[in-house]
Design a protein around this motif. Structure first.
Motif, PDB file in Angstrom:
ATOM      1  N   SER A  10       0.846  -1.203   0.000  1.00 29.81           N
ATOM      2  CA  SER A  10       0.000   0.000   0.000  1.00 29.81           C
ATOM      3  C   SER A  10       0.876   1.246   0.000  1.00 29.81           C
ATOM      4  CB  SER A  10      -0.904   0.025   1.239  1.00 29.81           C
ATOM      5  OG  SER A  10      -1.514   1.294   1.340  1.00 29.81           O
ATOM      6  N   ILE A  11       0.464   2.235  -0.811  1.00 32.62           N
ATOM      7  CA  ILE A  11       1.191   3.514  -0.840  1.00 32.62           C
ATOM      8  C   ILE A  11       0.598   4.515   0.139  1.00 32.62           C
ATOM      9  CG2 ILE A  11       2.134   3.301  -3.176  1.00 32.62           C
ATOM     10  CD1 ILE A  11      -0.234   4.919  -4.215  1.00 32.62           C
ATOM     11  N   ASP A  12      -0.282   4.017   0.991  1.00 29.37           N
ATOM     12  CA  ASP A  12      -0.869   4.873   2.036  1.00 29.37           C
ATOM     13  C   ASP A  12      -0.202   4.513   3.365  1.00 29.37           C
ATOM     14  OD1 ASP A  12      -2.352   5.992   4.057  1.00 29.37           O
ATOM     15  OD2 ASP A  12      -4.290   5.268   3.335  1.00 29.37           O
ATOM     16  N   THR A  15      -3.392   5.541   6.688  1.00 31.59           N
ATOM     17  CA  THR A  15      -4.727   4.963   6.917  1.00 31.59           C
ATOM     18  C   THR A  15      -4.942   3.647   6.174  1.00 31.59           C
ATOM     19  OG1 THR A  15      -5.759   6.168   5.078  1.00 31.59           O
ATOM     20  CG2 THR A  15      -5.677   7.300   7.207  1.00 31.59           C
ATOM     21  N   THR A  18      -4.830  -2.497   4.470  1.00 33.97           N
ATOM     22  CA  THR A  18      -4.019  -3.714   4.345  1.00 33.97           C
ATOM     23  C   THR A  18      -2.816  -3.687   5.291  1.00 33.97           C
ATOM     24  OG1 THR A  18      -2.815  -2.778   2.448  1.00 33.97           O
ATOM     25  CG2 THR A  18      -4.714  -4.206   1.968  1.00 33.97           C
ATOM     26  N   ARG A  19      -2.190  -2.527   5.445  1.00 29.19           N
ATOM     27  CA  ARG A  19      -1.051  -2.455   6.380  1.00 29.19           C
ATOM     28  C   ARG A  19      -1.517  -2.697   7.820  1.00 29.19           C
ATOM     29  NH1 ARG A  19       3.888  -0.311   4.569  1.00 29.19           N
ATOM     30  NH2 ARG A  19       3.826   0.321   2.402  1.00 29.19           N
ATOM     31  N   MET A  96      -6.230  -3.004  -3.932  1.00 28.98           N
ATOM     32  CA  MET A  96      -6.636  -2.899  -5.344  1.00 28.98           C
ATOM     33  C   MET A  96      -6.263  -1.527  -5.882  1.00 28.98           C
ATOM     34  SD  MET A  96     -10.411  -2.928  -7.122  1.00 28.98           S
ATOM     35  CE  MET A  96     -10.704  -4.674  -7.076  1.00 28.98           C
ATOM     36  N   TYR A  97      -5.460  -1.503  -6.923  1.00 26.35           N
ATOM     37  CA  TYR A  97      -5.161  -0.270  -7.637  1.00 26.35           C
ATOM     38  C   TYR A  97      -5.589  -0.444  -9.091  1.00 26.35           C
ATOM     39  CZ  TYR A  97      -2.249   1.304  -3.696  1.00 26.35           C
ATOM     40  OH  TYR A  97      -1.791   1.709  -2.459  1.00 26.35           O
ATOM     41  N   TYR A 143     -17.767  -4.691  -4.423  1.00 26.05           N
ATOM     42  CA  TYR A 143     -17.552  -5.751  -5.420  1.00 26.05           C
ATOM     43  C   TYR A 143     -18.470  -6.953  -5.172  1.00 26.05           C
ATOM     44  CZ  TYR A 143     -13.873  -2.871  -7.054  1.00 26.05           C
ATOM     45  OH  TYR A 143     -13.210  -1.800  -7.588  1.00 26.05           O
ATOM     46  N   LEU A 180     -13.433   3.354   0.801  1.00 21.55           N
ATOM     47  CA  LEU A 180     -13.606   4.782   0.481  1.00 21.55           C
ATOM     48  C   LEU A 180     -14.818   5.391   1.184  1.00 21.55           C
ATOM     49  CD1 LEU A 180     -12.595   4.853  -3.301  1.00 21.55           C
ATOM     50  CD2 LEU A 180     -11.346   5.843  -1.373  1.00 21.55           C
ATOM     51  N   ARG A 182     -14.909   5.842   4.113  1.00 19.10           N
ATOM     52  CA  ARG A 182     -14.321   6.669   5.177  1.00 19.10           C
ATOM     53  C   ARG A 182     -14.108   8.103   4.716  1.00 19.10           C
ATOM     54  NH1 ARG A 182      -8.964   3.394   6.307  1.00 19.10           N
ATOM     55  NH2 ARG A 182      -9.069   3.383   4.028  1.00 19.10           N
TER      56      ARG A 182
END
Ligand SMILES: Cc1cc2nc3c(=O)[nH]c(=O)nc-3n(C[C@H](O)[C@H](O)[C@H](O)COP(=O)(O)O)c2cc1C
Length: 212
Positions: A10-12, A15, A18-19, A96-97, A143, A180, A182
């Motif tokens: 994750s690039i976040d 928040t 997944t991390r 998911m990206y 999904y 999302l 959130r």
């Protein structure tokens, strides 16, 4: 010594769902018994480069005679494979990206899906056969069956095929949707279902961590 490899993509940094979940799994797993070691490979902070040549998809013995010798790229691939082979359990954060796998995780997969080394080819076997890989995915939207995004998840299926079918690992997938809700007002109505999915994911991860 038993080893868990935790991979995050994750690039976040703040928040990320997944991390949060891979960290929870690692903490629970590490505290469940003595002599447990967690190796964290953050694929954002420490990315694996793109494969340098198509020959690296194959074991050295299966490569064309005129395949180039790529010492540095080979050493990188050997290190990625060794890190995976040294793990008794793997937990992978796979957000998911764009309906798919983060590019950083994709390059990692490209490095480990090697027929004749980790995937079977001819007489070679599956050295990771039966090892547990816990895949944690998070996606912003919905999904569910019957939703407009049904069938559009291209994140989990390739991971499942490569780690499960090709490498023979026992893949357990845990998915959280609606993240999302959130932040997007248009998805606010999904927030209670997001919270329920998150709680269910935590419960399932705790149970898996206690079982391995
Ligand atoms: C580059 C990028 C692309 C994304 N593409 C999608 C997408 O195709 N479908 C979706 O439902 N959410 C998409 N999202 C939202 C993420 O899947 C969502 O924020 C998820 O929670 C990310 O995982 P994380 O919380 O571990 O960072 C995208 C987010 C980013 C940053």
């Amino acid at each position: 010594m038993t080893t868990l490899l935790r991979l995050d993509s994750s690039i976040d940094p703040v928040t990320s769902v997944t991390r949060r979940l891979t960290a929870r799994f690692a903490d629970r797993w590490a505290s469940a018994g003595p002599d447990r070691r967690v190796v964290i490979h953050d694929l954002v902070a420490n990315p694996v480069p793109h494969l340098a040549h198509e020959s690296l998809h194959w074991a050295p013995s299966l490569r064309a005679a005129d395949a180039p010798v790529l010492a540095e790229a080979q050493a990188t691939q050997d290190a990625v494979i060794a890190e995976l082979l040294a793990a008794d359990v793997v937990v992978i954060g796979a957000p998911m990206y764009n309906y798919s796998i983060p590019s950083t995780l994709k390059t990692w997969i490209d490095h480990v899906h090697v027929p004749g080394v980790l995937a079977p080819f001819g007489d070679s076997g599956q050295p990771l056969k039966g090892r547990l890989a816990v895949v944690v995915t998070a996606r912003g939207a919905v999904y569910d069956a019957g939703s407009e995004n049904e069938g559009r998840d291209h994140t989990v299926p390739p991971i499942d095929i490569v780690l499960g079918d090709a490498l023979g690992m026992r893949v357990e997938t845990i998915a959280v949707s609606r993240t999302l809700s959130r932040t997007l007002p248009s998805m606010a109505g999904e927030s209670s279902r997001f919270e329920a999915e998150l709680a269910a994911a935590e419960e399932r991860l705790d149970s898996l961590a206690a079982s391995c």
